[in-house]
Scaffold this motif. Structure first.
Motif, PDB file in Angstrom:
ATOM      1  N   ALA A 161       3.591   8.171   4.377  1.00  0.00           N
ATOM      2  CA  ALA A 161       2.686   7.032   4.169  1.00  0.00           C
ATOM      3  C   ALA A 161       2.642   6.128   5.402  1.00  0.00           C
ATOM      4  CB  ALA A 161       3.144   6.238   2.940  1.00  0.00           C
ATOM      5  N   LEU A 162       3.796   5.931   6.025  1.00  0.00           N
ATOM      6  CA  LEU A 162       3.854   5.049   7.206  1.00  0.00           C
ATOM      7  C   LEU A 162       3.024   5.622   8.358  1.00  0.00           C
ATOM      8  CD1 LEU A 162       5.326   2.516   8.459  1.00  0.00           C
ATOM      9  CD2 LEU A 162       7.006   4.137   9.360  1.00  0.00           C
ATOM     10  N   ALA A 202      -1.123   9.578  -0.418  1.00  0.00           N
ATOM     11  CA  ALA A 202      -1.119   8.308  -1.162  1.00  0.00           C
ATOM     12  C   ALA A 202      -1.673   7.188  -0.275  1.00  0.00           C
ATOM     13  CB  ALA A 202       0.302   7.982  -1.624  1.00  0.00           C
ATOM     14  N   MET A 203      -1.316   7.204   1.002  1.00  0.00           N
ATOM     15  CA  MET A 203      -1.848   6.173   1.914  1.00  0.00           C
ATOM     16  C   MET A 203      -3.345   6.398   2.140  1.00  0.00           C
ATOM     17  SD  MET A 203      -1.372   3.382   3.507  1.00  0.00           S
ATOM     18  CE  MET A 203       0.383   3.068   3.601  1.00  0.00           C
ATOM     19  N   ASP A 204      -3.781   7.656   2.204  1.00  0.00           N
ATOM     20  CA  ASP A 204      -5.218   7.945   2.347  1.00  0.00           C
ATOM     21  C   ASP A 204      -5.990   7.317   1.176  1.00  0.00           C
ATOM     22  OD1 ASP A 204      -4.674   9.485   4.564  1.00  0.00           O
ATOM     23  OD2 ASP A 204      -4.767  11.393   3.499  1.00  0.00           O
ATOM     24  N   GLU A 205      -5.445   7.520  -0.022  1.00  0.00           N
ATOM     25  CA  GLU A 205      -6.128   7.008  -1.210  1.00  0.00           C
ATOM     26  C   GLU A 205      -6.165   5.484  -1.200  1.00  0.00           C
ATOM     27  OE1 GLU A 205      -7.812   9.770  -1.882  1.00  0.00           O
ATOM     28  OE2 GLU A 205      -7.842   8.909  -3.899  1.00  0.00           O
ATOM     29  N   HIS A 206      -5.055   4.891  -0.785  1.00  0.00           N
ATOM     30  CA  HIS A 206      -5.015   3.422  -0.681  1.00  0.00           C
ATOM     31  C   HIS A 206      -6.067   2.952   0.336  1.00  0.00           C
ATOM     32  CE1 HIS A 206      -3.429  -0.633  -0.050  1.00  0.00           C
ATOM     33  NE2 HIS A 206      -3.430  -0.369   1.234  1.00  0.00           N
ATOM     34  N   GLN A 243      -7.006  -6.324   1.018  1.00  0.00           N
ATOM     35  CA  GLN A 243      -5.716  -5.904   0.447  1.00  0.00           C
ATOM     36  C   GLN A 243      -5.324  -4.517   0.935  1.00  0.00           C
ATOM     37  OE1 GLN A 243      -3.649  -7.770  -1.456  1.00  0.00           O
ATOM     38  NE2 GLN A 243      -5.121  -9.333  -0.822  1.00  0.00           N
ATOM     39  N   ASN A 244      -5.929  -4.102   2.036  1.00  0.00           N
ATOM     40  CA  ASN A 244      -5.801  -2.735   2.506  1.00  0.00           C
ATOM     41  C   ASN A 244      -4.849  -2.714   3.706  1.00  0.00           C
ATOM     42  OD1 ASN A 244      -6.511  -0.214   3.791  1.00  0.00           O
ATOM     43  ND2 ASN A 244      -8.310  -0.176   2.457  1.00  0.00           N
ATOM     44  N   LEU A 245      -3.731  -2.015   3.546  1.00  0.00           N
ATOM     45  CA  LEU A 245      -2.660  -2.115   4.545  1.00  0.00           C
ATOM     46  C   LEU A 245      -3.084  -1.642   5.945  1.00  0.00           C
ATOM     47  CD1 LEU A 245       1.080  -1.519   3.843  1.00  0.00           C
ATOM     48  CD2 LEU A 245       0.051  -0.677   5.951  1.00  0.00           C
ATOM     49  N   PRO A 246      -3.662  -0.439   6.078  1.00  0.00           N
ATOM     50  CA  PRO A 246      -4.067  -0.039   7.432  1.00  0.00           C
ATOM     51  C   PRO A 246      -5.165  -0.941   7.996  1.00  0.00           C
ATOM     52  CG  PRO A 246      -4.096   1.865   5.946  1.00  0.00           C
ATOM     53  CD  PRO A 246      -3.884   0.658   5.098  1.00  0.00           C
ATOM     54  N   GLY A 256       0.847  -1.196   0.000  1.00  0.00           N
ATOM     55  CA  GLY A 256       0.000   0.000   0.000  1.00  0.00           C
ATOM     56  C   GLY A 256       0.872   1.232   0.000  1.00  0.00           C
ATOM     57  N   ALA A 257       0.659   2.120  -0.947  1.00  0.00           N
ATOM     58  CA  ALA A 257       1.393   3.393  -1.045  1.00  0.00           C
ATOM     59  C   ALA A 257       2.897   3.184  -0.892  1.00  0.00           C
ATOM     60  CB  ALA A 257       0.863   4.378   0.006  1.00  0.00           C
ATOM     61  N   GLY A 258       3.403   2.171  -1.539  1.00  0.00           N
ATOM     62  CA  GLY A 258       4.856   1.952  -1.555  1.00  0.00           C
ATOM     63  C   GLY A 258       5.390   1.190  -0.356  1.00  0.00           C
ATOM     64  N   ILE A 259       4.534   0.827   0.578  1.00  0.00           N
ATOM     65  CA  ILE A 259       4.988   0.083   1.763  1.00  0.00           C
ATOM     66  C   ILE A 259       4.535  -1.372   1.628  1.00  0.00           C
ATOM     67  CG2 ILE A 259       4.791  -0.130   4.276  1.00  0.00           C
ATOM     68  CD1 ILE A 259       4.390   2.863   4.407  1.00  0.00           C
TER      69      ILE A 259
END
Ligand code: F6P
Length: 538
Positions: free
Chosen positions: A470-471, A291-295, A303-306, A38-41
């Motif tokens: 993002a983190l 980017a993380m908000d959008e993810h 498939q959602n990291l948070p 997600g967002a590069g992480i």
């Protein structure tokens, strides 16, 4: 949480979940299967004690808890902070300027004001009372008005822009004045600038530090108006209080009550970050968070990291009864990340009453703490490996060092140390999961490692403004998702208030030995206060 249909099945699964060794044995390719981006992480959660069935049920739990609808309310700026009847709209702070809605335009306006201030200070246009340029900036703030800027400024200091590099940025938060005292001891009053960072502009810790600085500066500059204009900037949601304190309008930056203190580093509370690293790095931090908000807003829940971070936390706390969570960045630059998360997670989700005001009969936020991983190996890892507590861990690692040409990390010894650090990170999560099976030893009972301690690994390509943004946003959303599942409000902190009030009541009593009001105190506090008074008298 009580009414979710997924709950009984999850409870059944928890009762029979195999050891991590067996989970891996029964699922070839688990390392790849239980990994997402997600967002590069990259999040590797293969070393969590979950099966495919558990993961499916956890996603159902999120859906049945109404996560998707509540997430929409969060992003729409609705009053998701129900007890205080206001939005928690930190996501609006990182929407790119060209995509801001009319109600978000105030964000860019304040960022522009902040940018102009940063330019003036970095370029030397802003001068101290005697006409010298500013060399040192001190942020006076506490909690969310300190921890985020401190953590980011320290974490990304290699990315300071050329203009910022000569400027030293410091932080003083403690109410006892000890940090401030250390600084004032070597700062030059003519070239030091102080940021008073306080959302409420009423936090006694920060205001008492600010008052101390004010009298220190007054002893060097008799013209009070000049001193205030040249040496203080206020950052707050309480404009009137800043003005009453004496800050000129031009020295004030504003944000809004819909930005929670522990979610505020994206606002003008980020001024120390922008001063230390430059405005461009600050904007990159915002873009990483966006980017993380959008993810978070668009990726499927599985498939959602948070969402996955949150669900694994709920699984560990509520089903496996694991009430401790270690944050282990394998990166010295992330030294302050654990303390930052301590506030973010525990001040948000340390709650025992639900959104309707009913006492909970299930656990919420675990005790969360941490340290730079490689140092913690020589401190508290013994408990993780062989203690009696189950502890879940997050390992955080950057694959590449900062690789700007000429940077010191280019030098061979540091490259070798970086690889050694990575090896240690991977080794620890491996031993925690598999125990001595990982090293196939036949040791005495005291040397055995039971394993089965769950962990996740968060892998960044490199620690830079975008990835750190993002983190942080990933953890913010994790906290939100857990709060939805636990049916609690993550955006208030009433529990902190009583302690503040009681401290204010006690303060005058300490100055009056033998006061009759002392008798109203409980026996322990009264005895301690009397002892303190005796010790102060000699
Ligand atoms: O400790 C409580 C708290 O209100 C935190 O939530 C907040 O981040 C901190 O105090 C500082 O508050 P302020 O920015 O209003 O000074």
């Amino acid at each position: 949480m009580k009414t979710c249909q997924a709950l009984p099945a999850l409870q059944q699964c928890a009762a029979s979940i195999p050891h991590l060794r067996d989970l891996f044995q029964g699922q070839p390719g688990r390392g790849q299967a239980l990994q997402l981006q997600g967002a590069g992480i990259t999040l590797d959660y293969s070393k969590q004690r979950v099966s495919t069935e558990v993961l499916e049920l956890l996603v159902q739990l999120a859906q049945q808890s109404g996560l998707e609808a509540e997430r929409e309310r969060l992003f729409a700026g609705e009053a998701v902070n129900r007890t205080e009847k206001r939005a928690a709209w930190h996501t609006a702070l990182r929407v790119p300027a060209n995509r801001q809605s009319p109600s978000q335009a105030c964000v860019e306006e304040q960022l522009q004001r902040m940018s102009r201030l940063v330019d003036r200070i970095q370029s030397g246009v802003w001068r101290g009372f005697s006409g010298k340029r500013i060399t040192d900036v001190v942020n006076l703030g506490v909690g969310g008005s300190d921890l985020g800027p401190l953590m980011v400024t320290h974490g990304l200091r290699e990315y300071a822009n050329a203009a910022a590099q000569g400027l030293r940025v410091h932080f003083a938060s403690t109410i006892d004045g000890s940090q401030l005292f250390d600084l004032l001891d070597h700062l030059n009053p003519e070239t030091s600038l102080f940021i008073i960072s306080s959302k409420s502009f009423s936090t006694i810790d920060t205001l008492s530090n600010a008052d101390t600085v004010r009298s220190w500066l007054s002893s060097h500059c008799e013209d009070e108006a000049l001193m205030l204009r040249c040496h203080f900037i206020g950052v707050s949601a309480a404009r009137d209080r800043m003005t009453v304190w004496g800050l000129p309008q031009d020295n004030q930056l504003h944000f809004w009550d819909w930005v929670g203190g522990r979610f505020s580093l994206w606002s003008v509370i980020g001024l120390p970050i922008a001063l230390a690293l430059g405005m461009s790095a600050f904007r990159q931090l915002l873009s990483g968070a966006h980017a993380m908000d959008e993810h978070f807003r668009t990726a499927p829940l599985s498939q959602n990291l948070p969402v996955m971070l949150a669900l694994l936390g709920v699984w560990n706390v509520n089903f496996l009864d694991i009430r401790a969570h270690a944050i282990l960045p394998y990166d010295g630059r992330l030294k302050y990340f654990p303390s930052y998360l301590e506030q973010l997670e525990m001040e948000s989700n340390g709650k025992s009453v639900d959104q309707q005001g009913r006492a909970l009969d299930y656990s919420t936020c675990p005790v969360l703490w941490g340290e730079i991983g490689a140092n913690a190996q020589h401190a508290f890892y013994q408990l993780l490996h062989q203690g009696t507590q189950s502890v879940a861990s997050d390992f955080i690692l950057a694959a590449c060092r900062y690789d700007a040409p000429g940077h010191y990390a280019h030098q061979e010894p540091l490259r070798a140390q970086h690889q050694l650090n990575i090896a240690n990170c991977l080794a620890q999560s491996r031993v925690l999961a598999f125990g001595d099976a990982a090293v196939e030893s036949e040791n005495s009972p005291w040397q055995r490692y039971p394993g089965n301690q769950p962990s996740s690994t968060l892998l960044l390509k490199r620690l830079d403004p975008v990835s750190l943004g993002a983190l942080i946003a990933a953890y913010e959303h994790k906290v939100f998702v857990q709060a939805v599942i636990w049916n609690i409000n993550p955006f208030d902190q009433w529990g902190v208030e009583l302690g503040k009030q009681v401290a204010l009541q006690l303060q005058p009593l300490l100055r009056q030995p033998g006061s009759s009001a002392m008798h109203e105190l409980d026996d322990s506090t009264r005895t301690l206060a009397l002892r303190i008074q005796q010790q102060q008298a000699c």
